[in-house]
Design an enzyme around this catalytic site. Structure first.
Site, PDB file in Angstrom:
ATOM      1  CB  CYS A 244     -10.269 -20.740 -11.226  1.00  0.00           C
ATOM      2  SG  CYS A 244     -11.516 -21.902 -11.768  1.00  0.00           S
ATOM      3  CG  HIS A 384      -6.126 -22.532  -6.747  1.00  0.00           C
ATOM      4  ND1 HIS A 384      -6.897 -21.388  -7.144  1.00  0.00           N
ATOM      5  CD2 HIS A 384      -6.291 -23.376  -7.719  1.00  0.00           C
ATOM      6  CE1 HIS A 384      -8.034 -21.911  -8.263  1.00  0.00           C
ATOM      7  NE2 HIS A 384      -7.615 -23.290  -8.433  1.00  0.00           N
ATOM      8  CD  GLU A 395      -2.227 -23.519  -3.864  1.00  0.00           C
ATOM      9  OE1 GLU A 395      -2.267 -22.337  -3.567  1.00  0.00           O
ATOM     10  OE2 GLU A 395      -3.226 -24.361  -3.915  1.00  0.00           O
ATOM     11  CE  LYS A 415     -10.714 -21.881  -5.224  1.00  0.00           C
ATOM     12  NZ  LYS A 415      -9.569 -21.013  -4.414  1.00  0.00           N
ATOM     13  CG  HIS A 420     -13.067 -23.434  -7.205  1.00  0.00           C
ATOM     14  ND1 HIS A 420     -12.749 -21.945  -7.331  1.00  0.00           N
ATOM     15  CD2 HIS A 420     -12.294 -24.038  -8.175  1.00  0.00           C
ATOM     16  CE1 HIS A 420     -11.874 -21.800  -8.489  1.00  0.00           C
ATOM     17  NE2 HIS A 420     -11.486 -23.260  -8.893  1.00  0.00           N
ATOM     18  CG  PHE A 479     -10.131 -24.961 -16.890  1.00  0.00           C
ATOM     19  CD1 PHE A 479      -9.780 -25.771 -15.919  1.00  0.00           C
ATOM     20  CD2 PHE A 479     -11.600 -25.417 -17.400  1.00  0.00           C
ATOM     21  CE1 PHE A 479     -10.521 -26.758 -15.258  1.00  0.00           C
ATOM     22  CE2 PHE A 479     -12.161 -26.357 -16.866  1.00  0.00           C
ATOM     23  CZ  PHE A 479     -11.535 -27.097 -15.655  1.00  0.00           C
TER      24      PHE A 479
END
Length: 493
Positions: A244, A384, A395, A415, A420, A479
């Site tokens: 991502c 994010h 975050e 998002k 996402h 990830f």
């Protein structure tokens, strides 16, 4: 679902150890580091807070290194190294027109609907930010269009539209040195439909029935390759795949190609098309997705107490990044300026973020250093913000460590409306960030009904806000512990 912290890429997805009764490695509050400040991680003498499990692995002491001298940040002055944005293109759940895309965001409209691309009636998650109507007419010829994986279809349409937006149509490109124009469009998953169909053919019909397009349309570099083949661009060409965080990695690397004098223009961004049985099933297995099937439009709810996981999206977002010198010479319309970026790795776990937050906070700091910007200059963050239990707060806590005074800071989550987009997320969010700069309006973070008390930064809840952006950052994490942050600002000659 008991015992699982639903979350998203890197600073989002966390697994509790079910066998241990849900007390596996979990998220700690961020303890971002200042220069020459050392922190002992998960060791004796450090009192764990409520998020730290007693079973968390031991880690060695890490020391943040300071620069030999401290000086005020200085922005790049050399027009050969200053990077400006001269074009934007996208494919989104709200279509492919940039203004329409941003207007829908400003309205607070949700693009999340029930999946109908395949029969998901028996799935535990039955909704996503699915793209339904995409016109590729004028961008992809019919024969190729029928063969392409959606991942590459989105890339080609977004890339060609970005070139058009930058006044770089075929007639203009044919008069330019194409060896000085590169393409860097990445993807997290690649041609997932092409790969899945190829495997099914192999299993059901045998190897002789596998299409010759199986490998070419599956591998992750094909978006950049096809766009270059289509336009004749012969400069640096490859893809980056950092889950991502992909698109921001591409922007960062593309800018560095220009700064090193290896290209005048880079076509950069991300693309993804994973809303298909393999993709949805895989994320369900990760227990990362919201299961709010009765209210899909309210499922993506960053920072809300009732969030329960992220919502899958798809699409592509592409920027034309160009040296200021080259843009001025050809009389290009300059939309905004890319000031810099940063990339780091948590170096900790495939899906769990570091409990001390050093990866994220240091990435933000590195991006500001690369941009020549002080934290006090930043007044907008496109976060994010995946709508996950752990990632959203992690975050926010990292942001608070870097920006000591957040009273003038605005922060929103794209998002919440489009889901996402995985490898495409940073591309779509970069465009949203740049539109905030050029319009003076920030889109809302929708579904903000019950805000987490630790979120003390203005999240632009539910209704758009007028805001003159001085400097903006856009965050993406993936990830593998991949962190990426890019910095944009209004262009000032």
């Amino acid at each position: 679902m008991a015992g699982i912290a639903t979350a998203a890429c890197s600073s989002g997805l966390l697994f509790r150890n079910r066998d241990a009764g849900g007390n596996g490695p979990f998220l700690a509050q961020y303890n971002g580091l200042r220069a020459v400040e050392s922190v002992q991680l998960a060791s004796a003498g450090t009192k764990p807070n409520q998020f730290i499990s007693s079973s968390a692995p031991r880690r060695r002491t890490i020391r943040a290194m300071a620069s030999p001298t401290i000086s005020a940040p200085k922005r790049e002055k050399d027009p050969k190294k200053r990077i400006v944005i001269t074009g934007m293109g996208l494919v989104s759940v709200f279509g492919s027109d940039i203004d329409n895309f941003y207007n829908k965001l400003l309205e607070g409209m949700s693009g999340i609907t029930e999946i109908d691309r395949f029969d998901a009636s028996n799935y535990s998650v039955r909704f996503a930010g699915q793209i339904r109507e995409l016109s590729s007419k004028g961008y992809i010829d019919g024969k190729n269009d029928r063969r392409l994986d959606d991942c590459w279809r989105y890339c080609l349409v977004a890339g060609r539209r970005a070139l058009e937006d930058a006044n770089l149509g075929s007639e203009v490109l044919d008069r330019m040195d194409k060896t000085r124009i590169g393409v860097l469009v990445g993807t997290g998953m690649g041609g997932l439909t092409a790969f899945t169909n190829g495997v099914e053919s192999l299993i059901q019909k045998g190897y002789k029935k596998v299409t010759p397009f199986f490998i070419p349309y599956s591998i992750t570099n094909m978006g950049s390759a096809l766009l270059a083949i289509d336009t004749g661009l012969m400069g640096p060409n490859y893809s980056i795949s950092t889950a991502c965080a992909t698109a921001n990695y591409c922007f960062y690397s593309a800018a560095n190609h220009i700064r090193r004098g290896e290209a005048d223009i880079m076509v950069a961004g991300g693309t993804e098309a994973a809303i298909m049985p393999t993709g949805v099933s895989g994320f369900i297995a990760c227990r990362a997705l919201s299961q709010r099937n009765d209210e899909p439009k309210r499922a993506s709810r960053p920072w809300d107490k009732d969030r329960d996981g992220f919502v899958m999206g798809e699409g592509s977002g592409v920027l034309i990044m160009e040296s200021l010198e080259h843009a001025m010479k050809r009389g290009a319309n300059i939309i905004a300026e890319y000031l810099g970026g940063g990339v780091t790795c948590d170096a900790y776990h495939m899906t769990n973020p570091r409990s001390d937050g050093l990866g994220v906070s240091s990435c933000i700091t590195k991006s500001l250093e690369d941009a020549g910007v002080s934290p006090e200059e930043v007044n907008y963050v496109n976060a994010h913000a995946t709508s996950t239990l752990a990632g959203d707060l992690a975050e926010v806590n990292a942001i608070k460590k870097v920006f000591k005074d957040t009273s003038e800071l605005k922060m929103n989550g794209t998002k919440s409306m489009i889901g996402h987009g995985l490898g495409a997320a940073g591309g779509l969010e970069a465009i949203a960030t740049i539109k905030a700069i050029t319009t003076g309006w920030l889109h809302p973070t929708i579904n903000q009904d019950n805000l987490e008390p630790d979120v003390t930064i203005d999240t632009v809840p539910n209704v758009k806000k007028q805001h003159e952006v001085n400097v903006a950052i856009s965050n993406s994490f993936g990830f593998g512990g991949h962190n990426s942050v890019v910095v944009f600002a209004p262009f000032k000659p």
